[in-house]
Motif scaffolding. Structure first.
Motif, PDB file in Angstrom:
ATOM      1  N   TYR A  49       1.365  -0.984   0.316  1.00 55.18           N
ATOM      2  CA  TYR A  49       0.248   0.136   0.463  1.00 55.18           C
ATOM      3  C   TYR A  49       0.559   1.417  -0.019  1.00 55.18           C
ATOM      4  O   TYR A  49       1.826   1.004   0.247  1.00 55.18           O
ATOM      5  CB  TYR A  49      -1.161  -0.072   0.795  1.00 55.18           C
ATOM      6  CG  TYR A  49      -2.152  -1.366   1.847  1.00 55.18           C
ATOM      7  CD1 TYR A  49      -2.849  -1.427   1.118  1.00 55.18           C
ATOM      8  CD2 TYR A  49      -1.375  -1.870   2.652  1.00 55.18           C
ATOM      9  CE1 TYR A  49      -4.535  -2.455   1.411  1.00 55.18           C
ATOM     10  CE2 TYR A  49      -1.635  -3.011   2.610  1.00 55.18           C
ATOM     11  CZ  TYR A  49      -3.150  -3.404   2.789  1.00 55.18           C
ATOM     12  OH  TYR A  49      -4.321  -4.106   2.241  1.00 55.18           O
ATOM     13  N   ARG A  52      -2.897   7.603   1.574  1.00 58.39           N
ATOM     14  CA  ARG A  52      -3.307   8.403   0.335  1.00 58.39           C
ATOM     15  C   ARG A  52      -4.085   9.976   1.161  1.00 58.39           C
ATOM     16  O   ARG A  52      -3.470  11.100   0.969  1.00 58.39           O
ATOM     17  CB  ARG A  52      -4.247   7.747  -0.551  1.00 58.39           C
ATOM     18  CG  ARG A  52      -4.006   6.985  -1.620  1.00 58.39           C
ATOM     19  CD  ARG A  52      -4.407   5.721  -2.344  1.00 58.39           C
ATOM     20  NE  ARG A  52      -5.600   6.871  -2.670  1.00 58.39           N
ATOM     21  CZ  ARG A  52      -7.004   6.730  -3.660  1.00 58.39           C
ATOM     22  NH1 ARG A  52      -6.415   5.726  -4.154  1.00 58.39           N
ATOM     23  NH2 ARG A  52      -7.952   7.009  -4.354  1.00 58.39           N
ATOM     24  N   ASP A  53      -4.415   9.477   2.764  1.00 56.81           N
ATOM     25  CA  ASP A  53      -4.550  10.281   3.412  1.00 56.81           C
ATOM     26  C   ASP A  53      -5.204   9.777   5.380  1.00 56.81           C
ATOM     27  O   ASP A  53      -5.449   8.271   5.484  1.00 56.81           O
ATOM     28  CB  ASP A  53      -6.400  10.417   3.154  1.00 56.81           C
ATOM     29  CG  ASP A  53      -7.513  11.761   3.351  1.00 56.81           C
ATOM     30  OD1 ASP A  53      -6.213  12.850   3.692  1.00 56.81           O
ATOM     31  OD2 ASP A  53      -8.108  11.729   3.237  1.00 56.81           O
ATOM     32  N   ARG A  65      -6.915   5.991   5.348  1.00 57.72           N
ATOM     33  CA  ARG A  65      -6.964   5.256   3.208  1.00 57.72           C
ATOM     34  C   ARG A  65      -5.664   5.022   1.998  1.00 57.72           C
ATOM     35  O   ARG A  65      -4.646   5.571   2.218  1.00 57.72           O
ATOM     36  CB  ARG A  65      -7.279   7.016   2.840  1.00 57.72           C
ATOM     37  CG  ARG A  65      -7.953   6.565   1.150  1.00 57.72           C
ATOM     38  CD  ARG A  65      -8.743   7.494   0.697  1.00 57.72           C
ATOM     39  NE  ARG A  65     -10.139   7.410   1.371  1.00 57.72           N
ATOM     40  CZ  ARG A  65     -11.452   8.019   0.862  1.00 57.72           C
ATOM     41  NH1 ARG A  65     -11.279   9.079  -0.164  1.00 57.72           N
ATOM     42  NH2 ARG A  65     -12.311   7.774   1.856  1.00 57.72           N
ATOM     43  N   GLY A  67      -4.000   3.572  -0.260  1.00 58.67           N
ATOM     44  CA  GLY A  67      -4.147   2.818  -2.306  1.00 58.67           C
ATOM     45  C   GLY A  67      -2.990   1.330  -2.361  1.00 58.67           C
ATOM     46  O   GLY A  67      -1.958   1.399  -1.411  1.00 58.67           O
ATOM     47  N   LYS A  69       0.191   0.470  -3.782  1.00 58.38           N
ATOM     48  CA  LYS A  69       0.853   0.991  -5.032  1.00 58.38           C
ATOM     49  C   LYS A  69       1.097   0.752  -5.961  1.00 58.38           C
ATOM     50  O   LYS A  69       1.898   0.901  -6.845  1.00 58.38           O
ATOM     51  CB  LYS A  69       2.628  -0.556  -4.034  1.00 58.38           C
ATOM     52  CG  LYS A  69       3.944   0.993  -4.651  1.00 58.38           C
ATOM     53  CD  LYS A  69       4.503  -0.403  -3.091  1.00 58.38           C
ATOM     54  CE  LYS A  69       7.018   0.081  -3.842  1.00 58.38           C
ATOM     55  NZ  LYS A  69       7.340  -0.775  -2.985  1.00 58.38           N
ATOM     56  N   TYR A 108      -9.491   2.777  -3.085  1.00 56.69           N
ATOM     57  CA  TYR A 108      -9.246   1.968  -2.087  1.00 56.69           C
ATOM     58  C   TYR A 108      -9.590   1.119  -1.222  1.00 56.69           C
ATOM     59  O   TYR A 108     -10.674   1.008  -0.744  1.00 56.69           O
ATOM     60  CB  TYR A 108      -9.202   4.137  -1.336  1.00 56.69           C
ATOM     61  CG  TYR A 108     -10.178   4.155  -1.011  1.00 56.69           C
ATOM     62  CD1 TYR A 108     -11.090   4.254  -0.119  1.00 56.69           C
ATOM     63  CD2 TYR A 108     -11.012   5.638  -1.839  1.00 56.69           C
ATOM     64  CE1 TYR A 108     -12.379   4.670  -0.140  1.00 56.69           C
ATOM     65  CE2 TYR A 108     -12.180   5.837  -2.370  1.00 56.69           C
ATOM     66  CZ  TYR A 108     -12.541   5.532  -0.916  1.00 56.69           C
ATOM     67  OH  TYR A 108     -13.673   6.051  -0.578  1.00 56.69           O
ATOM     68  N   ILE A 129       1.136  10.571   5.187  1.00 55.61           N
ATOM     69  CA  ILE A 129       0.591  10.395   3.684  1.00 55.61           C
ATOM     70  C   ILE A 129       2.126  10.328   3.534  1.00 55.61           C
ATOM     71  O   ILE A 129       3.409  10.607   3.329  1.00 55.61           O
ATOM     72  CB  ILE A 129       0.132  11.638   3.403  1.00 55.61           C
ATOM     73  CG1 ILE A 129      -1.514  11.753   3.644  1.00 55.61           C
ATOM     74  CG2 ILE A 129      -0.528  12.090   1.872  1.00 55.61           C
ATOM     75  CD1 ILE A 129      -1.598  13.484   3.815  1.00 55.61           C
ATOM     76  N   GLY A 130       1.716   9.325   1.835  1.00 59.49           N
ATOM     77  CA  GLY A 130       3.315   8.899   1.146  1.00 59.49           C
ATOM     78  C   GLY A 130       3.437   7.683   2.284  1.00 59.49           C
ATOM     79  O   GLY A 130       4.312   7.050   1.053  1.00 59.49           O
TER      80      GLY A 130
END
Length: 276
Positions: A49, A52-53, A65, A67, A69, A108, A129-130
């Motif tokens: 993953y 994302r948030d 959240r 997403g 990868k 997601y 995030i990230g």
């Protein structure tokens, strides 16, 4: 002997379809490995993953959240979880972290992280995030099966375990299913209950009703007030072992059959590492 099965409705239609299948059937012997590829797509050994948030909820909880990868996430059933494993200097902890989003959201996973004090919760509560994460899954059988479980449901949860209930209810609302749902959220304070606003919004213009109660007011007498004709409902309980045991005892007072009550206790294991 008379072949009585030929009298069944649509027998000849089905026979024609089977005959056509055999006529046009494909020889799969040259597709070695394709089944394994398909299984890995929908149920991979590991999911990678990107965060994302991160949303701050009440009582120190967070919704993360996730997403994929590589841009793809396996589908899941409402009520399922993924397993995160965190290794520290002293222990290895594996914990079920439940999806709070509906499976209809394919881009997601929203997962709920609460302040439980274990290594997995502590690690996930600190992500930004990230950041990249990895889990296994999805897993779990805390699902609603309309064919077998009817159209009237009661969910009982506490705020720390509200995620799978939120996922199931959001899924049914998104599908505009003809289902009557009673949610009983047991929280110390209604105004600070996790997902209070989200659950309340799901209840708008739907057959969903949300009731927030304190632990000492979840009683047989209260249940008799909240649920009319209780034997028509199926009951879904999710919480820690002691909580669900107490809740089930109160619900059993409504003379509900045991097989009409489904219980989920979130999985966590912590293995202490031997010191060197």
């Amino acid at each position: 002997m008379k072949k009585f099965y030929k009298n069944f409705d649509n027998y000849y239609d089905m026979k024609a379809e089977i005959d056509e299948f055999w006529r046009l059937g494909v020889d799969h012997r040259n597709e070695k490995g394709e089944v394994e590829k398909t299984v890995n797509k929908y149920h991979p050994e590991r999911i990678n993953y990107v965060v994302r948030d991160v949303t701050n909820e009440t009582n120190g909880a967070k919704t993360i959240r996730l997403g994929g990868k590589n841009g793809y996430l396996p589908p899941f059933l409402a009520g399922q979880f993924v397993l995160f494993t965190i290794k520290t200097a002293d222990s290895v902890a594996t914990k079920a972290v439940y999806m709070a989003s509906s499976p209809t959201e394919r881009g997601y996973y929203d997962v709920l992280i609460t302040k439980d004090g274990d290594p997995v919760a502590d690690k996930l509560a600190s992500v930004q995030i990230g950041d990249e994460l990895q889990s296994s899954g999805p897993f779990g059988h805390f699902n609603y099966k309309p064919l077998f479980q009817g159209k009237k449901l009661v969910f009982v949860t506490s705020e720390n375990t509200v995620a799978p209930v939120t996922s199931i209810v959001a899924d049914e609302v998104a599908k505009k299913a003809n289902v009557t749902i009673e949610i009983i959220d047991i929280s110390a304070d209604e105004n600070s209950a996790i997902y209070h606003d989200h659950l309340t919004k799901l209840a708008e213009n739907s057959n969903v009703n949300v009731t927030f109660v304190t632990p000492n007011t979840f009683t047989l007498k209260a249940l008799q007030t909240m649920i009319t004709i209780p034997e028509q409902y199926r009951y879904f309980l999710v919480g820690n072992k002691d909580n669900v045991s107490d809740w089930k005892k109160e619900i059993s007072g409504l003379e509900i059959k045991d097989n009409h009550i489904k219980v989920e206790v979130p999985y966590i294991t912590i293995k202490e590492l031997a010191s060197v």
